[in-house]
Design a protein around this motif. Sequence first.
Motif, short mmCIF file in Angstrom:
data_model
loop_
_atom_site.label_atom_id
_atom_site.label_comp_id
_atom_site.label_asym_id
_atom_site.label_seq_id
_atom_site.Cartn_x
_atom_site.Cartn_y
_atom_site.Cartn_z
N PRO A 192 0.65 61.74 -51.41
CA PRO A 192 -0.80 61.52 -51.48
C PRO A 192 -1.41 62.30 -52.64
O PRO A 192 -1.02 63.44 -52.90
CB PRO A 192 -1.29 62.06 -50.14
CG PRO A 192 -0.30 63.13 -49.79
CD PRO A 192 1.02 62.72 -50.40
N GLU A 209 -7.32 59.97 -52.69
CA GLU A 209 -7.35 58.63 -52.08
C GLU A 209 -6.12 57.79 -52.44
O GLU A 209 -5.87 56.75 -51.83
CB GLU A 209 -8.64 57.88 -52.48
CG GLU A 209 -8.56 57.04 -53.74
CD GLU A 209 -8.29 57.81 -55.03
OE1 GLU A 209 -7.86 57.16 -56.00
OE2 GLU A 209 -8.46 59.04 -55.09
N LEU A 266 -2.09 56.90 -52.74
CA LEU A 266 -0.83 57.13 -52.03
C LEU A 266 0.25 56.37 -52.77
O LEU A 266 0.17 55.15 -52.93
CB LEU A 266 -0.93 56.65 -50.58
CG LEU A 266 0.27 56.96 -49.68
CD1 LEU A 266 0.47 58.46 -49.52
CD2 LEU A 266 0.10 56.29 -48.32
#
Length: 195
Positions: free
Chosen positions: A97, A100, A102
Amino acid sequence: MRTAEIKRKTGETDISLSLNLDGSGKGEINTGCGFLDHMLSLFKKHGSFDLTVNAKGDTYVDYHHTVEDIGISLGQAFKSALGDKAGIVRYGDTTLPMDEALILTAVDISGRGFFVQDINITSNKVGDFDTELVNEILIAFSYNAGITLHVRQIAGSNAHHIIEGIFKSLARTLKKAVAIDPTLGGEIPSTKGVL
């Protein structure tokens, strides 16, 4: 010592690169592109690779030739430093991560260069760096290293975060894959006996 030094000089670039797979994340990065310096600095830190890159390129055109040739040189350095690949883990993957974003990366140090991606960077630039060059460096790296590389963007909207996630995830994945597996007793991890 699993190390390599690569020098690449063309009509477009002049690159000197040194790599130690068993380092501690030290080294200097000078590519002529601030954003790429940042990404490669993250890469060496998160992979615990000692990496020094000095590159001069025709950046008055754009960063394409410099980025691609650094990818080629980095791939050649990994291939050389790994030698016959005896005792390595071979495979690795990381889901990482970055706010925001990933990112999933997976590698097989198979001797067969291949690159598959599912990346959606909606911005064309981060600073003065063309975001399409992320693919160029990853293609050049994977094919010259003889590594199968998969990169998947699971989430993300900020171009900087997505690209940073890619470089950090790849570094951690490679760190796992190049590690020596003590259970192998120095054998090459393939039924073929060669990678």
